[in-house]
Design an enzyme around this catalytic site. Sequence first.
Site, PDB file in Angstrom:
ATOM      1  N   PRO A   2       0.814  -1.209   0.000  1.00 56.58           N
ATOM      2  CA  PRO A   2       0.000   0.000   0.000  1.00 56.58           C
ATOM      3  C   PRO A   2       0.853   1.267   0.000  1.00 56.58           C
ATOM      4  CG  PRO A   2      -0.799  -1.586   1.613  1.00 56.58           C
ATOM      5  CD  PRO A   2       0.523  -2.079   1.138  1.00 56.58           C
ATOM      6  N   GLU A   3       0.607   2.142  -0.957  1.00 53.49           N
ATOM      7  CA  GLU A   3       1.230   3.462  -0.975  1.00 53.49           C
ATOM      8  C   GLU A   3       0.114   4.489  -0.923  1.00 53.49           C
ATOM      9  OE1 GLU A   3       4.662   4.065  -3.293  1.00 53.49           O
ATOM     10  OE2 GLU A   3       5.141   1.946  -3.464  1.00 53.49           O
ATOM     11  N   LYS A  51      -0.294   7.627   4.312  1.00 53.25           N
ATOM     12  CA  LYS A  51      -0.593   6.201   4.369  1.00 53.25           C
ATOM     13  C   LYS A  51      -1.513   5.854   5.535  1.00 53.25           C
ATOM     14  CE  LYS A  51       3.768   4.895   2.189  1.00 53.25           C
ATOM     15  NZ  LYS A  51       4.930   3.970   2.243  1.00 53.25           N
ATOM     16  N   ARG A 264      15.441  -0.980   3.112  1.00 52.29           N
ATOM     17  CA  ARG A 264      14.471  -1.228   2.047  1.00 52.29           C
ATOM     18  C   ARG A 264      15.245  -1.634   0.800  1.00 52.29           C
ATOM     19  NH1 ARG A 264       9.827   1.890   3.257  1.00 52.29           N
ATOM     20  NH2 ARG A 264       8.804   0.935   1.480  1.00 52.29           N
TER      21      ARG A 264
END
Length: 276
Positions: A2-3, A51, A264
């Site tokens: 989800p962004e 978010k 990341r």
Amino acid sequence: MPEGDTVWNTARVLERALTGDVLTGSDFRVPRLATTDLTGWTVAESASRGKHLLLRLTREDLTREGLAREGLARGDRAMTLHSHLRMDGAWRAYAPGERWTGRPTHLIRVVLRTKRSAAVGYHLHDVTLVATDQEDTLVGHLGPDLLGADWDPAEAVRRIAAKPQASIAEALLDQRNLAGVGNLYKAETLFLRGLWPWTPVADVPDLTATVTLAQKLLASNRGRWTQTTTGSLRKGQTSYVYGRRAQPCRRCGTAIRKADQDDRVTYWCPRCQPEP
């Protein structure tokens, strides 16, 4: 993953399913809210902030004492149910009697019912209920929302520039700078701007153009679940570099690279995004 655009779309799902309706039941499967009952509350608004999801509720028919008995110590008549999807959360809406098929039932964290729908939250994170006038305690630290009315590229640039030695990839992911960019849009924005992901913020030639492009990419995907930065919705053709390790660059044919960066992963084309 989800962004910002996915969260914005999810807010619209909850808006269509719940807004304007009175809750006929609620079920919280998180310890801090296990005894909370929102029956009788009206869903006033479904909103996203970066978010974060914010479901705003109102209740006018109870006295302050009655509200306090329901576990709302301050007796607030405007409350916000906050949730965060992180990597794996999701909300689904179902008609009465419809089978819940979104995820395994053991992942359900929240159920909200009205006469016309049931909203089910799977694997949600940071589920919190606060007075609406206290929302800033949860989201006040965020930078300008790329998909919100408060989007301000100048403010985003100001925040990013305050840490000139940070990498531009790290800066775009920092929600305190601008709210909504995730790993996909980070990688795609940097490719389209020709920026090596480890470039220090101080060496980025045009920060305004970079954050403006990120906003345009997110905004272009509002209202649909398939995220594309190339303009194509065909499977395997929706991104330039993200998720394409060892595949040829769509511009120059060089193999796309993947590496860990700041806990990341990042993707880039070593020719189109050369190391300075």
